[in-house]
Enzyme design. Structure first.
Site, PDB file in Angstrom:
ATOM      1  N   ASP A 289      42.499 -23.382  30.787  1.00  0.00           N
ATOM      2  CA  ASP A 289      43.304 -24.604  30.965  1.00  0.00           C
ATOM      3  C   ASP A 289      42.408 -25.837  30.857  1.00  0.00           C
ATOM      4  OD1 ASP A 289      45.290 -26.394  31.575  1.00  0.00           O
ATOM      5  OD2 ASP A 289      45.365 -25.890  33.704  1.00  0.00           O
ATOM      6  N   GLU A 323      45.665 -34.753  30.881  1.00  0.00           N
ATOM      7  CA  GLU A 323      46.932 -34.066  31.127  1.00  0.00           C
ATOM      8  C   GLU A 323      47.077 -33.704  32.601  1.00  0.00           C
ATOM      9  OE1 GLU A 323      49.690 -30.735  31.784  1.00  0.00           O
ATOM     10  OE2 GLU A 323      47.537 -30.693  32.074  1.00  0.00           O
ATOM     11  N   GLU A 324      45.966 -33.316  33.226  1.00  0.00           N
ATOM     12  CA  GLU A 324      46.034 -32.732  34.564  1.00  0.00           C
ATOM     13  C   GLU A 324      46.484 -33.707  35.649  1.00  0.00           C
ATOM     14  OE1 GLU A 324      46.147 -29.801  35.136  1.00  0.00           O
ATOM     15  OE2 GLU A 324      44.943 -28.653  33.733  1.00  0.00           O
ATOM     16  N   ASP A 351      48.821 -24.952  25.615  1.00  0.00           N
ATOM     17  CA  ASP A 351      48.346 -25.257  26.969  1.00  0.00           C
ATOM     18  C   ASP A 351      48.885 -24.236  27.957  1.00  0.00           C
ATOM     19  OD1 ASP A 351      47.298 -26.447  29.220  1.00  0.00           O
ATOM     20  OD2 ASP A 351      48.838 -27.988  29.353  1.00  0.00           O
ATOM     21  N   HIS A 421      43.551 -23.478  37.526  1.00  0.00           N
ATOM     22  CA  HIS A 421      43.082 -24.534  38.447  1.00  0.00           C
ATOM     23  C   HIS A 421      42.112 -24.014  39.511  1.00  0.00           C
ATOM     24  CE1 HIS A 421      46.910 -27.202  37.594  1.00  0.00           C
ATOM     25  NE2 HIS A 421      46.235 -26.901  36.497  1.00  0.00           N
TER      26      HIS A 421
END
Lengths: 454, 454
Positions: A289, A323-324, A351, A421
């Site tokens: 990711d 993006e996060e 993604d 994550h």
């Protein structure tokens, strides 16, 4: 006459191949002569975590720009300036509860965007809930001065892991904002992970327009930690929980989307975008990711180059920033596209991890979707079977044009949230062939879109 | 009338559910209330490697028999006696080559069934080849007294990893036998692994009917080791290679297939088999190969139990012994089936790893295959899409009956050979959901076979 046809076929080369042959050539290139794995190894192991505004993010911008330039396939490689939020984790977080006289430590991490606790940390009784709705029922009376513990698990009975993620994600995204309305002083959220393990999983939390002074610190707890805490709370509802985190938000900083562009040979005004996001969370190097999506997108251009295929429409490889925790890169791309009155016919994002590709989900009008579904049989030899309508990707979701098809690559999702994550989203979790098959699958769809239009 | 229908529906319970509902219930059970992961953890971490004739294999027989008995769903759980070969690795192998004055060690392991080197090991020049055919061309003149190094890689351009495995497997299976005919004194085989890493991968080699005194020792070398050796040989074709291994074959010993049987409620004379193999190689605990297939097969019965489903036909869960280096368990099962004049209508093996299931390959007559393919849409919600004709499984391949359909579960194959027969085929490489989805997929097909026949 026959000679003439043969000559034409020879002269036009690639274009004369059947679609079956073309896809075969694409997969062959991807599995035997692609660069995604090497690029990802560098991004992951030599650069590392790439949270927006960090040194890693800047290095990744420079590295991918240089690599795209070195390919010699793009007409131009350029950066799009974008101001991004900069959130910093600070010191390693600390958390424990008291079991009698014993301090029992549990693994936590601050959620992205969270405020810090006081320097000494905070300590309070814990109220365990399963949903945001429960907060209403409990009200200020039961929640004031407490730490709220959101402990609803991802739904194991879901087949597609992303559905289970969506179903549990509100706790992380809005738990702190909602709990603070009832006077809670902190929030603990069960990590969005099917597995029982000791890794806290980051991800963003949002306070919305809550005034700064009402914002309360929020952290994620590992799934094992959540199970243990829940068990101990049943035995002792008065149990005291302590946590400390020193994260903070800095001023926005300048960063970039990285764009490589091959000008279309026939209709350059029609643009096809393929991309991923270059930023990652800070606990690991974000190999899945979304380093994977970035290098796969770059590989699309490299595979076309090696096959001598010149797209009729303009092809842009876009590595989005942020993006996060903000989505600013996607917003900026869209803003510039509108400003420049560009016509996008297609956008694809990868993604969802670098695992074995299964297919795509599409945002498309009926006619386009029906056309695309007819290509499904071309993908069968590559075990690609999933052509469905649905969400494409965060960085392209708002992109509009007169008529546009948007697609998201859909890899196998079962292992994704084991890493998502968390500190184990690292290069070791990447399988070279799975990554390459994703790149081939993306390239194949773009080839068909380019050839047949939408 | 309506009341009567309702009563009937209530009384017959499970049978009144639509196939869609039934499959949904099966997958739900597998993902929320199955035992395969817990069983596999015990098999892998508490018992460990289970090479035929080893203590681990015996413990696995006892453990799985006891677990099947404890389920309370089988009418009988029993053992089938079978004599199995017992091959023992002995001391850790050693290998190096001389690069100038420097000894460069490389990771090897003796191939299963191989003879030992002399106690001091053997040392010779190396002849690198890409195929068995090349031996003919080189002949005795070039090969006598040499070590033959088979270095053909698995074909990376294959989509299905098992095809690449089949394409390279002759080197391991027959390399030693063939090279000895030309006077070679030892054989090194490149590990059957797509990845470049430092793990040698075991697996059986066969001398066929070669007299004992002509048998030469054979080992597998890690892929990194193979690459290095090949490179050094190009620089120095006279390079000396040394290896030592002390493996040996003992007398055959008594072992067992483990069988759990639920007698069919309507046509008990018709038998359905589902199984995996309980033995593994000795370098690791064989979590994927084939602990996974064993526990998934056991879970079929457990899921049926929890759903209150009584099969119409007899269901046998069979954990075969000795697939890896003899196939004696499969042979014994077949022998007893013939002797007892049993009628098998269906046999399924799961022996391709515990990864996300994609479907099945079938050995079936046209009519049966067409019927089965019609069920494909029932599996779509579970992302099962692969229904093709082909090989079923090693332990059931010779099983015959008047009319029988045989199936092999086909999980995603991309990561399988990263672990296959190597020291990293361990429980950490198992994803709980992937394993459970496999069990659900197997249970669903057996349910449909049981309901509709072949």
């Amino acid at each position: 006459m026959k000679k003439w046809i043969l000559l034409l076929a020879f002269a036009t080369g690639f274009a004369q191949k059947s679609d079956e042959e073309q896809l075969k050539a694409i997969y062959h290139q991807a599995l035997t002569n692609s660069k995604s794995y090497t690029w990802l190894e560098y991004l992951s192991n030599s650069i590392g975590p790439r949270l927006s505004g960090s040194e890693g993010a800047q290095k990744a911008v420079e590295y991918t720009k240089a690599q795209m330039e070195a390919l010699g396939v793009f007409d131009k490689v350029y950066l799009q300036e974008v101001m991004v939020p900069k959130w910093v984790r600070g010191e390693k977080e600390e958390a424990y509860f008291k079991d009698g006289n014993k301090k029992v430590s549990v693994p936590i991490c601050a959620l992205g965007g969270s405020v810090a606790t006081s320097k000494k940390g905070i300590s309070a009784e814990v109220v365990e809930v399963q949903s945001l709705k429960e907060l209403e029922v409990l009200g200020v009376e039961k929640l004031k001065g407490k730490i709220v513990f959101f402990n609803r698990s991802m739904d194991h009975s879901q087949i597609e892991a992303f559905r289970a993620y969506s179903g549990a994600g509100d706790q992380r995204r809005a738990g702190a904002k909602e709990a603070s309305k009832y006077g809670a002083i902190g929030v603990i959220v069960r990590s969005l992970n099917f597995r029982l393990d000791d890794l806290p999983h980051a991800g963003n939390t949002s306070y919305g327009d809550l005034p700064v002074e009402q914002r309360i610190p929020a952290c994620a707890i590992s799934t094992n930690g959540a199970e243990l805490l829940s068990k101990k709370l049943k035995a002792n509802p008065k149990l005291m929980f302590y946590f400390k985190q020193s994260c903070f938000q800095e001023e926005d900083v300048l960063s970039y989307n990285v764009v490589g562009e091959i000008k279309g040979s026939e209709t350059p005004e029609n643009i096809m975008v393929v991309g991923g996001h270059l930023d990652s969370w800070d606990l690991a190097d974000g190999s899945h990711d979304d380093g994977a999506g970035c290098v796969q997108s770059m590989d699309v251009a490299y595979i076309f180059k090696n096959l001598g295929y010149k797209p009729k429409n303009t092809l842009r490889v876009v590595l989005f920033m942020n993006e996060e925790n903000g989505g600013r890169g996607g917003d900026k791309y869209e803003e510039l596209s509108l400003k420049n009155k560009e016509n996008h016919i297609f956008a694809m994002e990868s993604d969802s991890g670098g695992f074995t590709p299964r297919g795509f989900s599409f945002e498309a009008d009926d006619a386009s979707f029906e056309k695309i579904v007819q290509w499904k049989s071309l993908f069968e030899p590559y075990l690609i079977h999933y052509f469905t309508r649905g969400y494409s990707g965060a960085d392209i979701q708002d992109l509009t044009s007169k008529r546009i098809v948007k697609a998201g690559l859909r890899p196998d999702s079962q292992r994704y949230f084991d890493h998502h994550h968390a500190s184990n989203d690292t290069f070791e979790a990447i399988n070279k062939r799975e990554l390459e098959l994703g790149a081939a699958t993306m390239t194949s769809l773009i080839y068909l879109i380019d050839k047949y239009g939408i």
